[in-house]
Design a protein around this motif. Structure first.
Motif, mmCIF file in Angstrom:
data_model
loop_
_atom_site.group_PDB
_atom_site.id
_atom_site.type_symbol
_atom_site.label_atom_id
_atom_site.label_comp_id
_atom_site.label_asym_id
_atom_site.label_seq_id
_atom_site.Cartn_x
_atom_site.Cartn_y
_atom_site.Cartn_z
ATOM 1 N N ALA A 1 -50.298 -15.653 -31.323
ATOM 2 C CA ALA A 1 -49.573 -14.576 -30.647
ATOM 3 C C ALA A 1 -48.715 -15.153 -29.543
ATOM 4 O O ALA A 1 -49.045 -16.185 -28.949
ATOM 5 N N TRP A 2 -47.588 -14.517 -29.272
ATOM 6 C CA TRP A 2 -46.758 -14.930 -28.168
ATOM 7 C C TRP A 2 -47.365 -14.417 -26.870
ATOM 8 O O TRP A 2 -47.852 -13.285 -26.826
ATOM 9 N N PRO A 3 -47.395 -15.228 -25.809
ATOM 10 C CA PRO A 3 -47.989 -14.762 -24.553
ATOM 11 C C PRO A 3 -47.332 -13.469 -24.057
ATOM 12 O O PRO A 3 -46.128 -13.290 -24.144
ATOM 13 N N ARG A 4 -48.168 -12.571 -23.539
ATOM 14 C CA ARG A 4 -47.678 -11.325 -22.973
ATOM 15 C C ARG A 4 -47.199 -11.596 -21.550
ATOM 16 O O ARG A 4 -47.860 -12.315 -20.792
ATOM 17 N N LEU A 5 -46.039 -11.034 -21.204
ATOM 18 C CA LEU A 5 -45.496 -11.259 -19.857
ATOM 19 C C LEU A 5 -46.125 -10.307 -18.857
ATOM 20 O O LEU A 5 -46.135 -9.094 -19.057
ATOM 21 N N ARG A 6 -46.667 -10.837 -17.774
ATOM 22 C CA ARG A 6 -47.194 -10.019 -16.682
ATOM 23 C C ARG A 6 -46.387 -10.344 -15.433
ATOM 24 O O ARG A 6 -46.539 -11.408 -14.848
ATOM 25 N N LEU A 7 -45.506 -9.411 -15.055
ATOM 26 C CA LEU A 7 -44.704 -9.622 -13.853
ATOM 27 C C LEU A 7 -45.508 -9.212 -12.624
ATOM 28 O O LEU A 7 -46.045 -8.110 -12.579
ATOM 29 N N VAL A 8 -45.599 -10.105 -11.656
ATOM 30 C CA VAL A 8 -46.280 -9.769 -10.415
ATOM 31 C C VAL A 8 -45.209 -9.473 -9.368
ATOM 32 O O VAL A 8 -44.445 -10.358 -8.983
ATOM 33 N N ASP A 9 -45.123 -8.207 -8.948
ATOM 34 C CA ASP A 9 -44.112 -7.802 -7.970
ATOM 35 C C ASP A 9 -44.583 -8.227 -6.573
ATOM 36 O O ASP A 9 -45.512 -7.644 -6.017
ATOM 37 N N MET A 10 -43.922 -9.224 -6.016
ATOM 38 C CA MET A 10 -44.364 -9.769 -4.730
ATOM 39 C C MET A 10 -44.114 -8.795 -3.576
ATOM 40 O O MET A 10 -44.674 -8.964 -2.487
ATOM 41 N N ASN A 11 -43.268 -7.780 -3.815
ATOM 42 C CA ASN A 11 -43.044 -6.762 -2.783
ATOM 43 C C ASN A 11 -44.303 -5.949 -2.518
ATOM 44 O O ASN A 11 -44.431 -5.310 -1.483
ATOM 45 N N HIS A 12 -45.196 -5.931 -3.469
ATOM 46 C CA HIS A 12 -46.389 -5.091 -3.355
ATOM 47 C C HIS A 12 -47.666 -5.887 -3.139
ATOM 48 O O HIS A 12 -48.757 -5.420 -3.429
ATOM 49 N N GLN A 13 -47.533 -7.115 -2.667
ATOM 50 C CA GLN A 13 -48.712 -7.935 -2.405
ATOM 51 C C GLN A 13 -49.026 -7.915 -0.911
ATOM 52 O O GLN A 13 -48.145 -7.633 -0.094
ATOM 53 N N THR B 1 -48.722 -13.479 1.012
ATOM 54 C CA THR B 1 -49.370 -13.889 -0.238
ATOM 55 C C THR B 1 -48.592 -15.030 -0.887
ATOM 56 O O THR B 1 -47.382 -14.949 -1.039
ATOM 57 N N VAL B 2 -49.305 -16.077 -1.227
ATOM 58 C CA VAL B 2 -48.700 -17.172 -1.987
ATOM 59 C C VAL B 2 -49.080 -17.024 -3.455
ATOM 60 O O VAL B 2 -48.262 -17.196 -4.356
ATOM 61 N N LEU B 3 -50.348 -16.723 -3.660
ATOM 62 C CA LEU B 3 -50.854 -16.518 -5.016
ATOM 63 C C LEU B 3 -51.511 -15.143 -5.063
ATOM 64 O O LEU B 3 -52.454 -14.878 -4.311
ATOM 65 N N ALA B 4 -51.014 -14.276 -5.917
ATOM 66 C CA ALA B 4 -51.504 -12.899 -5.963
ATOM 67 C C ALA B 4 -52.993 -12.858 -6.309
ATOM 68 O O ALA B 4 -53.443 -13.607 -7.187
ATOM 69 N N PRO B 5 -53.754 -12.006 -5.606
ATOM 70 C CA PRO B 5 -55.194 -11.912 -5.877
ATOM 71 C C PRO B 5 -55.506 -11.654 -7.362
ATOM 72 O O PRO B 5 -56.448 -12.240 -7.907
ATOM 73 N N ALA B 6 -54.709 -10.811 -8.005
ATOM 74 C CA ALA B 6 -54.977 -10.505 -9.419
ATOM 75 C C ALA B 6 -54.828 -11.755 -10.289
ATOM 76 O O ALA B 6 -55.557 -11.947 -11.272
ATOM 77 N N TRP C 1 -39.965 -11.542 -6.557
ATOM 78 C CA TRP C 1 -39.555 -10.437 -5.683
ATOM 79 C C TRP C 1 -38.540 -9.553 -6.390
ATOM 80 O O TRP C 1 -38.111 -8.544 -5.862
ATOM 81 N N TYR C 2 -38.093 -9.952 -7.583
ATOM 82 C CA TYR C 2 -37.019 -9.227 -8.294
ATOM 83 C C TYR C 2 -37.440 -8.889 -9.729
ATOM 84 O O TYR C 2 -36.812 -9.362 -10.684
ATOM 85 N N PRO C 3 -38.477 -8.103 -9.902
ATOM 86 C CA PRO C 3 -38.975 -7.847 -11.265
ATOM 87 C C PRO C 3 -37.968 -7.127 -12.160
ATOM 88 O O PRO C 3 -38.140 -7.128 -13.385
ATOM 89 N N GLN C 4 -36.928 -6.507 -11.559
ATOM 90 C CA GLN C 4 -35.953 -5.764 -12.373
ATOM 91 C C GLN C 4 -34.892 -6.662 -13.003
ATOM 92 O O GLN C 4 -34.059 -6.198 -13.771
#
Ligand code: ADP
Ligand code: ZN
Ligand code: ZN
Length: 702
Positions: A337-349, A353-358, A566-569
């Motif tokens: 399977a192709w890896p699923r993309l998980r965007l981490v929006d740094m505006n909401h951390q 934060t350097v590395l998101a808790p999730a 910081w720019y998930p869009q």
């Protein structure tokens, strides 16, 4: 050959030697020889007070003028032992010299193994005897796995075309297997043929070599790259030149190897910037490969195969226009399977934060199940700079317009451009503040934070999670990269942190999560190629995850690519999520077309170095002013001279000027003529202090 009568032992011979650029000497120098010498023959000739290696070049039998005839000296020694370099090789070198605006001698001699320069006739003879002892036995060799339908189709089409082929195949789609099979097929048809297989990085050669070595007879595969000892490099070069080696694997320098029976060239990861040389003759090994294939071979055509999951926009465009044949292999072998993309929006951390808790949690979960993760750092350039938050002081290099980088290991500040090193000061040199801290996050810091954040995480056996780092700093010592990679392959490491070095090529089997943590610099860089590079880097890094479909299924894990931004869009991420390179490429190409940038235009960069910025810029500006009437000039745009991004290196000021045209022939004709203009401007009062200048054709960064 019959003996020449001694009464007339003088044959006019033109020879190329490494002459300094703009020495005023012509492309070849005239000498006398006692026998007629075939073009491509290596000779030792006097040059001033020295004796140097040279190569006989194609020339008329008579001296061009009585003046030159009177000046000529005799050839000192002929390296008869070595067959002359063939005509196609000389054509390749002549083309490269012309196209990249360098001297013929520089191009030709730099393409030879350095040790050849030091050997006399007897020493060379001994080397050649040693090589003759290498026997290649054909034993029963593994034929490789049954081909997937996509692979079989690609190979079938490959055989039917004479165009350059662009193999657009997802990472893990089995491109390397296609290369292996293409070489096997070629050797089955013509056992004397030779193949050249290029990879972008030295550290990718051992694993490729291993794959080829298990498929082909011992001694038939040799490598050529800068990591070899001079003796190994000469030995391998000789096997290729003598036609003993069937397959040459190597980095960009290998494109200039002597391969008299060359019938197939593979350029793996053809989009990779490492194929463009960044010093001396700044050639593109990928582009030279296409030219070399075009020259063909004695007994048939020579094919070129460019492979990539994210082709360069130049190659993509060439395929669109029908100049190249595009073959597509979208599926991963084994249906991974192709890896699923998980965007981490740094505006909401949480703040700072350097590395998101999730993300940390996801890596810990995977380590607990015996899976591996990889954390990709978008290059080491974003390394920590020391700063004082009270007065705004930053650790600058005294010699360069660059920040020095904080290296915690030995508490030093180092300039990554000129190497200037100082101890870390105890307090701010400007205001005495004791609290000076690194800004930005370097590789060491992320590793350290990661280790801290993962301190409570456990491996399946209950022991603490292990983090390892791979980048240029940690792998300087010989063998250290190999041992770190081995630890990763053996499952000794749970989380691997590294720069693009870890994103390329490696066939890791247990990675199920890849994370990019400092992504944004690639989105908004001043370099117009930055998004193309970022897309390719992320896709390639993602390709390290989920390579073993059976392992993933057994684990019941989902394979994921995490991207902190910081720019998930940004539209780049939409294409990335769908793993849709074609859409991304179309979007980039239409932007390039609108702006008339490569591949819709052709560029060259002239760089000048001088004691002062004024002198460096003056040389370029005066040269531009003096360029009216030169060939091609009306079809060209000359931009103003500007300081380079890194303006000063080791006390030398650097400036550049961009030259652009929609006509490649116009640009080429102009540059060839403009060299003389640039040369003639040295020695003017305005250009005093100019040290050197050089032309970069098809520059990768501007
Ligand atoms: P790529 O070069 O496109 O990343 P590789 O050629 O390295 O892909 O193939 C990925 C993996 O799949 C490798 O482990 C390789 O041995 C395996 N593989 C490739 N082709 C086949 C095939 N036809 N059958 C089984 N395994 C294959
Ligand atoms: Zn301060
Ligand atoms: Zn410096």
């Amino acid at each position: 050959m019959t003996e020449e009568p001694l009464a007339n032992p003088h044959f006019w011979t033109e020879v190329v030697v490494t002459t300094p650029a703009h020495s005023g000497l012509g492309p070849t120098l005239g000498y006398w020889s006692e026998r007629p010498l075939a073009p491509g023959t290596l000779v030792r000739v006097p040059l001033g007070t020295r004796e140097v290696l040279g190569m006989v070049w194609d020339a008329p039998a008579e001296p061009p003028s009585p003046e030159l005839e009177a000046l000529a000296r005799p050839v000192q020694q002929v390296l008869h032992e070595l067959a002359p370099l063939d005509q196609r090789w000389r054509q390749l070198v002549a083309f490269a010299a012309r196209y990249y605006q360098r001297s013929l001698g520089e191009m030709a001699l730099a393409a030879l193994p350095p040790q050849l320069r030091e050997l006399n006739s007897e020493q060379l003879q001994r080397r050649l005897k040693k090589r003759k002892a290498v026997e290649t036995h054909a034993t029963a060799l593994p034929q490789g796995p049954a081909l997937s339908p996509e692979q079989a189709e690609a190979l079938g089409k490959l055989e039917q075309t004479s165009k350059p082929v662009l193999l657009f195949g997802a990472t893990g789609s089995g491109k390397t297997e296609v290369y292996l099979r293409a070489v096997q097929d070629m050797l089955a048809r013509d056992p004397q043929a030779q193949a050249l297989v290029m990879v972008p990085e030295i550290n990718l050669t051992p694993q490729l070599e291993a794959r080829f070595a298990e498929r082909f007879p011992a001694g038939s595969v040799v490598s050529l790259h800068s990591g070899l000892t001079p003796a190994q490099r000469l030995g391998n070069w000789l096997s290729a030149h003598l036609g003993q080696a069937r397959i040459v694997l190597g980095t960009r320098m290998a494109v200039l190897a002597s391969l008299p029976r060359l019938r197939l060239i593979v350029v793996d990861e053809e989009h990779d910037p490492s194929y463009k040389s960044q010093e001396g003759a700044r050639y593109s090994a990928r582009d030279l490969a296409v030219y070399r294939a075009h020259l063909g071979a004695d007994d048939g055509p020579c094919q070129v195969l460019l492979g990539s999951a994210t082709p360069s926009l130049e190659s993509w465009y060439a395929a669109q226009q029908g100049r190249y044949l595009r073959l597509t292999m979208p599926q991963r072998v084994g249906g991974g399977a192709w890896p699923r993309l998980r965007l981490v929006d740094m505006n909401h951390q949480p703040k700072h934060t350097v590395l998101a808790p999730a993300l940390i949690q996801a890596m810990a979960d995977r380590a607990a199940r015996g899976e591996q993760s990889m954390v990709l750092l978008n290059r080491r350039g974003y390394a920590p700079v020391l700063a004082c938050h009270d007065c705004g002081w930053k650790s600058n290099c005294p010699h360069c317009s660059a920040h020095t980088v904080f290296h915690k290991i030995d508490r030093t500040l180092r300039c990554h451009h000129c190497g200037h090193t100082t101890r870390v000061p105890r307090a701010c040199p400007e205001c005495g503040n004791l609290d000076i801290t690194p800004m930005g996050r370097g590789t060491e810091q992320i590793e350290e934070q990661l280790a801290g954040l993962l301190a409570d995480a456990r491996r399946p056996d209950g022991s603490p999670v292990r983090v390892a780092r791979i980048d240029a700093d940690t792998t300087r010592a010989k063998g250290s990269l190999e041992s770190r990679l081995a630890d990763m392959h053996a499952g000794e490491v749970d989380v691997l942190v590294g720069t693009q070095m870890i994103a390329k090529g490696h066939d890791f089997r247990r990675i199920t999560l890849v994370a990019s943590v400092n992504t944004d610099s690639g989105l908004f860089a001043s370099d117009y190629r930055a998004p193309e590079r970022l897309f390719s880097l992320l896709l390639q890094a993602a390709g390290r995850a989920g390579r073993d479909a059976a392992f993933v299924a057994e684990q019941g894990s989902s394979v994921e690519l995490w991207v902190q931004t910081w720019y998930p869009q940004h539209p780049l991420f939409a294409a990335l999520a769908k793993h849709d390179y074609p859409t991304f490429a179309e979007q980039q190409l239409s932007e390039r077309e609108a702006a008339q940038m490569p591949p819709y235009a052709y560029q060259a960069l002239v760089r000048a170095e001088a004691r002062t910025q004024e002198a460096a810029q003056a040389l370029l500006t005066l040269a531009a002013q003096a360029s009216d009437g030169l060939p091609g000039r009306e079809q060209l745009t000359l931009y103003p001279a500007v300081p380079m991004a890194i303006q000063r290196v080791a006390n030398v000021e650097r400036a550049q000027m961009l030259v652009e045209s929609t006509s490649r022939p116009a640009l080429q004709a102009f540059l060839a003529a403009w060299q003389d203009t640039l040369h003639s401007l040295r020695g003017l009062p305005e250009t005093r202090g100019v040290i050197r200048w050089a032309i970069d054709v098809d520059p990768l960064t501007i």
